[in-house]
Design a protein around this motif. Sequence first.
Motif, PDB file in Angstrom:
ATOM      1  N   GLY A  62       0.776  -1.234   0.000  1.00 33.03           N
ATOM      2  CA  GLY A  62       0.000   0.000   0.000  1.00 33.03           C
ATOM      3  C   GLY A  62       0.804   1.277   0.000  1.00 33.03           C
ATOM      4  N   GLY A  63       2.124   1.214  -0.115  1.00 31.84           N
ATOM      5  CA  GLY A  63       2.872   2.464  -0.129  1.00 31.84           C
ATOM      6  C   GLY A  63       4.363   2.340   0.084  1.00 31.84           C
ATOM      7  N   LEU A  64       4.889   3.302   0.818  1.00 36.50           N
ATOM      8  CA  LEU A  64       6.328   3.514   0.946  1.00 36.50           C
ATOM      9  C   LEU A  64       6.682   3.832   2.388  1.00 36.50           C
ATOM     10  N   ARG A  65       7.851   3.372   2.816  1.00 38.14           N
ATOM     11  CA  ARG A  65       8.426   3.777   4.101  1.00 38.14           C
ATOM     12  C   ARG A  65       9.867   4.190   3.837  1.00 38.14           C
ATOM     13  N   VAL A  66      10.257   5.312   4.422  1.00 38.47           N
ATOM     14  CA  VAL A  66      11.627   5.808   4.332  1.00 38.47           C
ATOM     15  C   VAL A  66      12.127   6.029   5.749  1.00 38.47           C
ATOM     16  N   GLU A  67      13.348   5.564   6.023  1.00 39.66           N
ATOM     17  CA  GLU A  67      13.968   5.748   7.328  1.00 39.66           C
ATOM     18  C   GLU A  67      15.323   6.416   7.153  1.00 39.66           C
ATOM     19  N   VAL A  68      15.605   7.380   8.022  1.00 39.17           N
ATOM     20  CA  VAL A  68      16.918   8.024   8.073  1.00 39.17           C
ATOM     21  C   VAL A  68      17.448   7.810   9.485  1.00 39.17           C
ATOM     22  N   THR A  69      18.548   7.071   9.599  1.00 43.66           N
ATOM     23  CA  THR A  69      19.129   6.727  10.893  1.00 43.66           C
ATOM     24  C   THR A  69      20.459   7.445  11.050  1.00 43.66           C
ATOM     25  N   ASP A  70      20.668   8.036  12.232  1.00 45.23           N
ATOM     26  CA  ASP A  70      21.949   8.694  12.523  1.00 45.23           C
ATOM     27  C   ASP A  70      22.383   8.324  13.936  1.00 45.23           C
ATOM     28  N   ASN A  71      23.578   8.753  14.316  1.00 47.95           N
ATOM     29  CA  ASN A  71      24.123   8.391  15.621  1.00 47.95           C
ATOM     30  C   ASN A  71      23.962   9.479  16.672  1.00 47.95           C
ATOM     31  N   CYS A  72      23.129  10.469  16.419  1.00 49.22           N
ATOM     32  CA  CYS A  72      22.895  11.556  17.373  1.00 49.22           C
ATOM     33  C   CYS A  72      21.653  11.221  18.204  1.00 49.22           C
ATOM     34  N   PRO A  73      21.773  11.151  19.526  1.00 48.61           N
ATOM     35  CA  PRO A  73      20.628  10.740  20.341  1.00 48.61           C
ATOM     36  C   PRO A  73      19.525  11.793  20.464  1.00 48.61           C
ATOM     37  N   ALA A  74      19.823  13.034  20.151  1.00 50.27           N
ATOM     38  CA  ALA A  74      18.815  14.093  20.303  1.00 50.27           C
ATOM     39  C   ALA A  74      17.684  13.881  19.306  1.00 50.27           C
ATOM     40  N   ALA A  75      16.466  13.753  19.826  1.00 49.52           N
ATOM     41  CA  ALA A  75      15.307  13.535  18.965  1.00 49.52           C
ATOM     42  C   ALA A  75      14.847  14.867  18.379  1.00 49.52           C
ATOM     43  N   PRO A  76      14.440  14.853  17.127  1.00 47.04           N
ATOM     44  CA  PRO A  76      13.890  16.078  16.546  1.00 47.04           C
ATOM     45  C   PRO A  76      12.561  16.404  17.215  1.00 47.04           C
ATOM     46  N   ARG A  77      12.237  17.690  17.263  1.00 49.23           N
ATOM     47  CA  ARG A  77      11.001  18.108  17.917  1.00 49.23           C
ATOM     48  C   ARG A  77      10.154  18.909  16.958  1.00 49.23           C
ATOM     49  N   LEU A  78       8.886  18.624  16.991  1.00 50.10           N
ATOM     50  CA  LEU A  78       7.911  19.407  16.256  1.00 50.10           C
ATOM     51  C   LEU A  78       7.550  20.572  17.169  1.00 50.10           C
ATOM     52  N   THR A  79       7.982  21.774  16.815  1.00 48.38           N
ATOM     53  CA  THR A  79       7.788  22.941  17.656  1.00 48.38           C
ATOM     54  C   THR A  79       6.347  23.427  17.555  1.00 48.38           C
ATOM     55  N   PRO A  80       5.632  23.462  18.679  1.00 48.97           N
ATOM     56  CA  PRO A  80       4.250  23.944  18.625  1.00 48.97           C
ATOM     57  C   PRO A  80       4.194  25.447  18.409  1.00 48.97           C
ATOM     58  N   GLY A  81       3.220  25.891  17.624  1.00 49.33           N
ATOM     59  CA  GLY A  81       3.048  27.328  17.388  1.00 49.33           C
ATOM     60  C   GLY A  81       4.269  27.928  16.742  1.00 49.33           C
ATOM     61  N   GLY A  82       4.601  29.119  17.145  1.00 50.50           N
ATOM     62  CA  GLY A  82       5.796  29.773  16.636  1.00 50.50           C
ATOM     63  C   GLY A  82       5.589  30.395  15.276  1.00 50.50           C
ATOM     64  N   ASP A  83       6.595  31.068  14.824  1.00 44.65           N
ATOM     65  CA  ASP A  83       6.580  31.762  13.550  1.00 44.65           C
ATOM     66  C   ASP A  83       6.788  30.754  12.422  1.00 44.65           C
ATOM     67  N   PRO A  84       5.858  30.658  11.449  1.00 40.97           N
ATOM     68  CA  PRO A  84       6.029  29.691  10.368  1.00 40.97           C
ATOM     69  C   PRO A  84       7.243  29.962   9.489  1.00 40.97           C
ATOM     70  N   LEU A  85       7.807  31.164   9.569  1.00 40.37           N
ATOM     71  CA  LEU A  85       9.006  31.479   8.798  1.00 40.37           C
ATOM     72  C   LEU A  85      10.290  31.179   9.570  1.00 40.37           C
ATOM     73  N   ASP A  86      10.156  30.800  10.841  1.00 41.63           N
ATOM     74  CA  ASP A  86      11.310  30.469  11.656  1.00 41.63           C
ATOM     75  C   ASP A  86      11.925  29.166  11.151  1.00 41.63           C
ATOM     76  N   GLU A  87      13.251  29.110  11.069  1.00 39.96           N
ATOM     77  CA  GLU A  87      13.950  27.924  10.575  1.00 39.96           C
ATOM     78  C   GLU A  87      13.741  26.712  11.480  1.00 39.96           C
ATOM     79  N   GLY A  88      13.715  26.905  12.785  1.00 36.77           N
ATOM     80  CA  GLY A  88      13.617  25.795  13.717  1.00 36.77           C
ATOM     81  C   GLY A  88      12.238  25.161  13.734  1.00 36.77           C
ATOM     82  N   GLY A  89      12.169  23.854  13.516  1.00 37.31           N
ATOM     83  CA  GLY A  89      10.918  23.122  13.613  1.00 37.31           C
ATOM     84  C   GLY A  89      10.060  23.120  12.366  1.00 37.31           C
TER      85      GLY A  89
END
Length: 119
Positions: A62-89
């Motif tokens: 039924g579709g596709l799965r893509v995984e990107v694995t790295d050795n950095c333990p810090a998880a990416p965060r979906l930043t709530p709210g904020g400026d949509p033009l801000d680079e972070g998140g």
Amino acid sequence: MGFTVSEHSAGHMRRILRWFLVRWGLDKVADGAELALTELVANVVRHVPDRGCSVLIQRRPGGLRVEVTDNCPAAPRLTPGGDPLDEGGRGLRLVQAVTDRWGVLPRSAGKTVWFECDG
């Protein structure tokens, strides 16, 4: 397969991904999947000290799965709210918008960020 990525790597990864999607008959998810992969590779370039990662492109029922694995333990965060033009998140907001599912799997030495697109 492991890679050390740079600012120019996303373009190469997009072409590889599109090649698979065309052959698998999943052309209709190509634009969103390419954008999502670009964002995940960009996050490795920005946030992983050695810029090392591996990419898994997998056809699923039924579709596709893509995984990107790295050795950095810090998880990416979906930043709530904020400026949509801000680079972070902003990249994860795009991933969320153009895929059907995405998430983060902690690993003993890093993490895997994945997404799925239904075909």
